[in-house]
Design an enzyme around this catalytic site. Structure first.
Site, PDB file in Angstrom:
ATOM      1  N   LYS A  20     -11.392   5.222  -8.167  1.00 54.73           N
ATOM      2  CA  LYS A  20     -11.142   5.784  -9.437  1.00 54.73           C
ATOM      3  C   LYS A  20     -10.202   6.812  -9.406  1.00 54.73           C
ATOM      4  CE  LYS A  20     -13.042   8.816 -10.984  1.00 54.73           C
ATOM      5  NZ  LYS A  20     -13.182  10.346 -11.220  1.00 54.73           N
ATOM      6  N   ASP A 153     -19.179   8.688 -14.999  1.00 52.87           N
ATOM      7  CA  ASP A 153     -18.036   7.927 -14.573  1.00 52.87           C
ATOM      8  C   ASP A 153     -18.562   6.510 -14.256  1.00 52.87           C
ATOM      9  OD1 ASP A 153     -16.135   9.933 -14.738  1.00 52.87           O
ATOM     10  OD2 ASP A 153     -15.902  10.336 -12.604  1.00 52.87           O
TER      11      ASP A 153
END
Length: 289
Positions: A20, A153
């Site tokens: 990510k 996240d």
């Protein structure tokens, strides 16, 4: 109640856990719950860690790959409660009323504590693998609730596509942007504590992020991360100096930095140049999905 298992449940399920990146990350304020209100643009790489899940008589987690030792779980037939993969599996079973055991292999290709969502991506991949195993839709609200309970996240990593995140970063709006963009990730071999970086944020709200123009944004965590790891300055400068680089910035709370490029050839050339100058730095040349 136990969720019925599909007929293919005995087959091993392989699920990618892509790296990510935060193309921009604006910190707006500290919340009463200890988190921070953020505005960020999440993007995901084609490469990262891998989760393999299969039925087993007892729970077992094995960690392989170049960064297995960093998790202190290499070749361990154990189920550590402090690992996000096992926490994800346990939370999934509770949420869906499932009584089953799993053998999970985590191939750890991404450095830990590096700002690219390694643990969050691994947890999200575990949830996706379990959802496939038990025929749970990926848009099931219970699955999102499990992800949100594991970390700020994890919902974005569960979605796994470009998204504008607000709140803690878990209120998401999917976007169609940046797919196919060449990118080079570089980590100087320094692990940075997310908690320490956030603690070093100066508390100043420098304004909102325009999701339509993230390249004009910033990462508000870069200054405190640079205090903890001054080498981040060098990494960003090296990336920015590469031919074809259109953006060089730190991701998340660091210390991994990235550069976007116009062509894959430019990203590969940059990787070769940085390896020649800093052979001990970890790097990954890939594309965004």
């Amino acid at each position: 109640m136990t969720t019925p298992r599909p007929s293919a449940a005995n087959a091993a399920i392989v699920e990618p856990a892509p790296a990510k990146l935060n193309l921009a990350l604006h910190v707006r304020r500290r919340r009463d719950d200890g988190y921070h209100d953020l505005e960020t643009l999440f993007v995901f790489c084609r490469d990262g860690d891998t989760i393999t899940l299969a039925d087993a008589p007892t729970d077992r987690l094995v960690v392989t790959g170049p960064f297995a030792a960093a998790l202190d779980a290499s070749d361990a037939a154990a189920w550590p409660a402090d690992n996000l993969v096992t926490r994800a599996a346990d939370a999934f079973r509770r949420a869906f009323g499932i009584d089953a055991c799993y053998a999970i292999t985590l191939e750890k290709n991404l450095p830990v504590a590096s700002g690219i969502g390694g643990g969050s991506a691994d947890a999200a991949a575990t949830l996706r693998a379990l959802a496939r195993c038990h025929a749970v839709a990926l848009d099931d609200p219970r699955l999102h609730a499990v992800a949100a309970g594991l970390g700020a996240d994890v919902p974005a990593c569960l979605l796994g596509r470009t998204a504008f995140g607000t709140g803690k970063g878990d209120a998401l709006v999917a976007l169609d942007a940046f797919a196919g963009t060449p990118v080079l990730l570089v980590n100087p071999g320094v692990a940075v504590s997310t908690a320490a970086v956030f603690a070093g944020w100066d508390g100043h709200d420098r304004g909102p992020l325009d999701p339509a123009d993230p390249l004009a944004g910033r990462n508000d965590l870069e200054p405190p991360a640079r205090v903890l790891a001054p080498v981040i300055d060098t990494v960003i400068a090296r990336l920015a100096a590469q031919p074809g680089a259109t953006l060089a910035r730190m991701s998340g709370s660091g210390a991994t930095c990235f550069a976007l490029f116009e062509t894959p050839a430019q990203a590969s050339a940059a990787a070769a140049a940085i390896t020649a100058a800093h052979p001990d730095w970890w790097q990954l040349a890939t594309t965004l999905v």
